[in-house]
Scaffold this motif. Structure first.
Motif, short mmCIF file in Angstrom:
data_model
loop_
_atom_site.label_atom_id
_atom_site.label_comp_id
_atom_site.label_asym_id
_atom_site.label_seq_id
_atom_site.Cartn_x
_atom_site.Cartn_y
_atom_site.Cartn_z
N ALA A 22 1.05 -1.03 0.34
CA ALA A 22 0.33 -0.16 -0.31
C ALA A 22 0.92 1.32 -0.12
O ALA A 22 0.72 1.99 -0.49
N THR A 23 1.95 1.58 0.92
CA THR A 23 2.47 2.82 0.43
C THR A 23 3.72 2.37 -0.69
O THR A 23 3.81 3.82 -0.68
N PHE A 24 3.71 1.49 -0.92
CA PHE A 24 4.58 1.94 -2.24
C PHE A 24 4.00 2.15 -3.03
O PHE A 24 4.62 3.33 -3.96
N PHE A 25 2.45 2.11 -3.40
CA PHE A 25 1.64 2.46 -4.74
C PHE A 25 0.96 4.11 -4.61
O PHE A 25 1.33 5.09 -4.83
N LEU A 26 0.96 4.00 -2.69
CA LEU A 26 0.19 5.28 -2.48
C LEU A 26 2.16 6.27 -2.96
O LEU A 26 1.29 7.70 -3.07
N MET A 27 2.41 5.99 -2.52
CA MET A 27 3.71 6.93 -2.34
C MET A 27 3.84 7.04 -3.93
O MET A 27 4.59 8.53 -4.20
N GLN A 28 3.49 6.61 -4.96
CA GLN A 28 4.04 6.85 -6.38
C GLN A 28 3.07 8.10 -7.02
O GLN A 28 3.00 8.84 -7.55
N THR A 29 2.14 8.43 -6.29
CA THR A 29 0.75 9.15 -5.73
C THR A 29 1.46 10.55 -5.58
O THR A 29 0.84 11.75 -5.63
N GLU A 260 11.53 12.48 12.58
CA GLU A 260 12.62 13.83 11.98
C GLU A 260 12.67 13.56 10.75
O GLU A 260 12.36 14.25 9.85
N GLN A 261 13.30 12.38 10.36
CA GLN A 261 13.76 11.96 8.98
C GLN A 261 12.85 11.59 8.56
O GLN A 261 12.75 11.96 7.16
N PHE A 262 11.43 10.95 9.07
CA PHE A 262 10.30 10.25 8.30
C PHE A 262 9.64 11.60 7.95
O PHE A 262 9.58 11.78 6.56
N VAL A 263 9.56 13.08 8.11
CA VAL A 263 9.30 14.09 7.72
C VAL A 263 10.10 14.41 6.19
O VAL A 263 8.89 14.90 5.31
N SER A 264 11.03 14.72 6.85
CA SER A 264 11.82 14.80 6.08
C SER A 264 11.53 14.51 4.15
O SER A 264 11.84 15.09 4.13
N SER A 265 11.85 13.26 5.05
CA SER A 265 11.68 12.16 3.75
C SER A 265 10.89 12.39 2.95
O SER A 265 10.68 12.51 1.31
N ILE A 266 9.67 12.57 3.41
CA ILE A 266 8.12 12.69 2.55
C ILE A 266 8.34 14.11 1.69
O ILE A 266 7.97 14.59 0.28
N MET A 267 8.48 15.46 2.12
CA MET A 267 9.07 16.21 1.71
C MET A 267 9.76 16.32 0.97
O MET A 267 9.47 17.60 -0.20
N SER A 268 10.79 15.40 0.58
CA SER A 268 11.68 15.93 -0.09
C SER A 268 11.61 14.55 -1.24
O SER A 268 11.77 14.07 -2.42
N ASN A 269 10.91 13.37 -1.16
CA ASN A 269 10.22 12.56 -2.49
C ASN A 269 11.36 11.73 -2.44
O ASN A 269 11.64 11.27 -3.36
N ASP A 270 11.85 11.32 -1.63
CA ASP A 270 12.95 10.38 -1.61
C ASP A 270 12.41 9.33 -0.89
O ASP A 270 11.81 8.45 0.26
N HIS A 271 12.27 8.46 -1.97
CA HIS A 271 10.69 6.94 -2.56
C HIS A 271 11.58 5.90 -0.90
O HIS A 271 10.80 5.36 0.16
N ALA A 272 12.72 5.42 -1.30
CA ALA A 272 13.45 4.34 -0.46
C ALA A 272 13.30 4.93 1.59
O ALA A 272 13.08 3.94 1.56
N THR A 273 13.62 5.92 1.52
CA THR A 273 13.53 6.27 2.90
C THR A 273 11.86 6.53 3.67
O THR A 273 11.66 5.98 5.05
#
Lengths: 310, 571
Positions: A22-29, A260-273
């Motif tokens: 679910a996360t993988f495909f949600l992330m693509q959006t 903190e890393q979780f939030v910034s990875s979403i902001m920077s579209n760092d899919h793997a993180t």
């Protein structure tokens, strides 16, 4: 018991698989690109970088590759931290988050239980109202507000503890732990109070009193054990609350943790993180809930884990 | 009864928390005004002394962790900043922001046609004690353009500049064909695709730094993944960086060729993302400089230690002329001009931004690009589309008549930070107030969403901005050529395109005529066509301890050089 644990483990893996998918495909959006300089590059320049990250392949192929690596415990390479594996990233950031979470949980529940017991034993007195008031504050005010208040008063004004950062040993962990602990504290105080009042009015407590056991013995030896059961059930969700609280609290205290890393990875579209941190948090929660279920049986033998005769 | 008491308690707790919050807020502002004045008095005393202290330790804050320090891979502000302080290219921007020879021993020898640059390297060493050679530059540049490296900035900075760069990045030519040759260990010859007037300042940019082949190959995938897996040839070496962490330390590089002029011994850096926390650390004396972002700026603009750091990012409204294959009302020039002239910029800069930003009636920023006599491009090019509500009303009426409508509804696409929201509201009220029959809808989204909507041209008016990549007006003016990667608003003017093209071609060796052409292009874009509406040139409010001196702030590439910085008068 073994059968139950085995079944649970299978469900846990299934849950993780569903979460990963679910996360993988949600992330693509998610809008935007993981390439930081995306809007500067032209088509062919973007293609070079996308190829390097492996995001030029079709989504199902990317998904298959990811799941295959995941099965081998490889969370992939961060898009933002160039050339660094997400495993290493999580490992290096795990410690501060773990220390804060554990301290908050232990401190919060112990103080909460004590407050709850006091409130129950001194029902409808000043102590009771005081602890209720405290509990309502803890539930209704989000942890980041406590974080800011503590940071302002205790650190900035009174200079008792560091304002932030993670370079002052145990001192650095005190304020964020307290801020995070307010939620679990309030919740356990409320639960224990309600349960204790109920348990204290039950027959076996009356019997204990009649036999001349003193108040301390009754409260801690006889009543508390039964009153703890409902609290254990909410420890799972409380742990989840700690995780979400840590996202903001770590940022306020500038602590190099996973939240903190979780939030910034979403902001920077760092899919793997994003994938790595989400899976890490999910695994953590699933394990906590599993442990809680096992704990039931230990605290209360009446709860049988595997069906049995009824 | 019991429930009533509970309710009462709850209400009380709410009231109490409001009071608590209110007290907190008030104390904050009072404290800010009281404390710093004291320190400022001390500061003025010490300014006269100016002698460096015995202890040279600086404590700084970065806004984000370091993604990479591999010069071929770096694509972000923090990475370029670190690179600039631990490594060095052929040139370095000095305190006055003029590029001066660094790894190059002397000014480059430039051929008549401006296509060949010959650099003599100085005797400089890597932090392992080995010599920096011309081969190190050849290796690094080839690595940055090699498509296998996957570098974003290699192709971006080199294409159309260094000979054969585009073909190599697209895999059509071998990287050895790149226009860079080591004649011997200390002589480097670079061949360009076309004359590039700002080429020497480019040589101070991270992507063009050297890398030692032997070291990079030996480290393999581990190269540049932590501070031990790197070599340094700059004023400082990086230490205690684990590759993903939120803290690191710069130590003076004893092997640096100009080490005698580097005064700082140690710089401790921590990542702090929350501006309020950064300020608290600053007030607590833990940090020597802190950025004041967004909402906090207004509160701190009168702080005794507040300084304005001028920046070279310019913000403007983009008018999208075509959406879903159809012309928008903004395809009408009078409508665009009316909007561009209908909002007051000084108030916006002073009251809403309050961070030292200045109103912009231009695209190429002030104090950024200079001609060979040191004259600012802005003094040559002048102002365009200055605020004038009366004129705006006339243009608006004309535009509506041409479109045959009496009212219009347009969307402003802007950011979703607190500051952006305030700004968007300001535009809405200014535009609707001055232009009768205009209804503005606000769409406030995170940066990545805005980029996507920009790419798909799904907007009417967009609040957008741009920061320069090199020291020349073209880094801004190139944005709006027909089909430019960042045009994305269907603006096209052949005359504009021709001027930009000529500045890269026949005018490249005639600086005066070239600046004239670029100034004319800017006038066409803004004054004649009203393709965009400039808003402001950004400033950054910083708190900086008075004992922290000699910081070089750069207008492009890396933000800072700590090479000349020192501590003086800290007790």
């Amino acid at each position: 018991m073994v059968k139950y644990v085995g079944k649970r483990l299978i469900y846990m893996f299934l849950t993780m698989f569903l979460i990963a998918t679910a996360t993988f495909f949600l992330m693509q959006t998610l809008p935007g690109s993981p390439i930081a300089s995306y809007n500067k590059l032209n088509e062919s320049q973007r293609a070079i970088v996308e190829k390097k990250y492996g995001i030029d392949k079709p989504k199902p192929v990317q998904y298959a590759i990811y799941m295959k690596n995941l099965a081998q415990g490889d969370l992939g390479t961060s898009f933002v931290f160039k050339g660094k594996s997400v495993n290493d990233l999580l490992a290096s950031r795990f410690k501060p988050s773990f220390i804060l979470g554990a301290q908050a949980m232990v401190f919060g529940t112990i103080i909460g239980i004590l407050l709850g017991i006091i409130a129950a034993l001194r029902q409808n007195t000043f102590w009771d109202y005081g602890s209720t008031f405290f509990a309502i504050l803890g539930i209704s005010i989000p942890s980041f507000v406590f974080a800011s208040l503590l940071q302002y008063w205790v650190a900035s004004e009174w200079h008792l503890l560091p304002v932030g950062l993670w370079n002052d040993g145990w001192k650095s962990s005190i304020l964020p732990s307290i801020a995070l602990a307010m939620g679990p504290l309030a919740l356990s105080a409320r639960f224990i109070r309600t349960e204790m009042i109920e348990v204290l009015s039950s027959d076996y407590i009356t019997l204990a009193k009649a036999k001349g056991a003193n108040g301390f013995e009754i409260a801690f030896k006889h009543a508390l054990r039964n009153a703890l059961i409902p609290l254990v059930t909410v420890l799972g969700p409380v742990a989840a609350g700690l995780v979400t609280g840590s996202l903001v609290v770590e940022q306020i205290f500038a602590i190099p943790g996973i939240g903190e890393q979780f939030v910034s990875s979403i902001m920077s579209n760092d899919h793997a993180t994003i994938m790595g941190t989400t899976l890490f948090f999910s695994a953590f929660l699933i394990v906590v809930i599993f442990i809680v279920d096992i704990l039931y049986g230990i605290i209360d033998p009446r709860i049988r884990l595997s069906g049995g005769k009824n | 009864m019991k429930r009533n008491k509970m309710l009462l308690l709850f209400a009380l707790s709410l009231v109490l928390s409001v009071i608590l919050a209110a007290c907190g807020g008030k104390d904050k502002t009072e404290d800010k005004n009281a404390a710093p004045n004291k320190e400022n008095d001390k500061a003025t005393e010490q300014e006269e002394a100016g002698e460096p202290d015995a202890e040279q330790v600086l404590n700084l804050i970065e806004s984000a962790a370091i993604p990479s320090v591999d010069s071929a891979i770096v694509e972000d502000a923090v990475g370029f900043n670190v690179l600039n302080n631990v490594n060095e290219g052929l040139y370095r921007l000095n305190l006055e922001n003029v590029a001066e020879p660094a790894m190059a021993a002397e000014e480059a020898e430039v051929s008549e046609d401006g296509l060949t640059y010959k650099f003599k390297l100085r005797d400089a060493k890597w932090s392992d004690g080995s010599e920096v050679t011309a081969h190190d530059f050849v290796f690094a540049w080839q690595r940055a353009i090699d498509p296998d490296t996957g570098s974003p900035y290699g192709p971006f900075m080199m294409s159309g500049v260094i000979k054969n760069a585009t073909a190599i990045s697209e895999g059509e030519m071998d990287k050895s064909e790149l226009g860079i040759v080591a004649e011997d260990d200390k002589t480097l010859v670079v061949t360009l695709e076309r004359p590039v007037p700002y080429f020497l300042s480019l040589m101070s940019f991270g992507t063009f730094y050297p890398q030692k082949e032997e070291f990079v190959t030996a480290k393999g995938d581990a190269y540049a993944t932590n501070s031990d897996n790197l070599l340094y040839n700059g004023p400082f070496v990086l230490t205690e960086w684990d590759g993903t962490g939120d803290s690191w330390v710069y130590k003076k590089n004893e092997h640096y060729w100009d080490a005698e002029n580097v005064k700082l011994e140690t710089i401790n850096v921590d990542v702090v993302k929350d501006s309020a926390t950064a300020i608290k650390l600053y007030n607590d004396g833990k940090k020597d400089r802190a950025g004041v972002s967004g909402d906090l700026a207004l509160q701190y603009s009168s702080h005794a230690e507040a300084i304005v750091q001028p920046e070279t990012s310019v913000f403007y409204m983009k008018f999208n002329q075509e959406k879903d294959g159809k012309e928008t009302p903004l395809a009408n020039e009078n409508i665009r001009r009316a909007i561009a002239k209908s909002f007051e910029k000084q108030d916006l800069a002073d009251v809403i931004l309050a961070n030292g930003s200045i109103p912009a009636n231009f695209l190429v920023p002030k104090d950024f690009a200079f001609d060979e006599n040191g004259k600012d491009f802005r003094d040559i090019a002048g102002d365009h589309l200055v605020y004038n509500a009366e004129e705006a009303k006339d243009f608006w009426q004309k535009g509506l008549d041409e479109l045959g409508v009496t009212n219009l509804e347009l969307e402003i696409l802007g950011g979703d930070t607190e500051l952006s929201k305030k700004m968007n509201e300001y535009f809405k009220s200014q535009l609707e107030g001055n232009l009768e029959g205009l209804k503005i809808k606000l769409k406030e989204v995170p940066f990545s969403v805005r980029l996507e909507l920009d790419t798909n041209q799904q907007y009417d008016i967009q609040i957008s901005g741009w920061g320069p990549d090199f020291q020349d007006p073209i880094t801004f003016l190139d944005l709006f050529v027909t089909d430019g990667t960042n045009n994305l608003m269907s603006y096209s003017n052949p005359e504009y395109d021709a001027l930009i093209a000529s500045s890269k071609d026949e005018l490249a060796l005639d600086p005066a005529a070239r600046y004239e052409a670029l100034a004319k292009a800017e006038k066409i874009l803004i004054e004649d066509d009203a393709a965009i509406a400039p808003i402001y040139q950004r400033g950054l409010l910083q708190l900086q301890k008075p004992y922290f001196k000699g910081l070089a702030v750069h207008p492009f590439g890396a933000d800072y050089s700590y090479k000349w910085a020192y501590i003086s008068g800290k007790e």
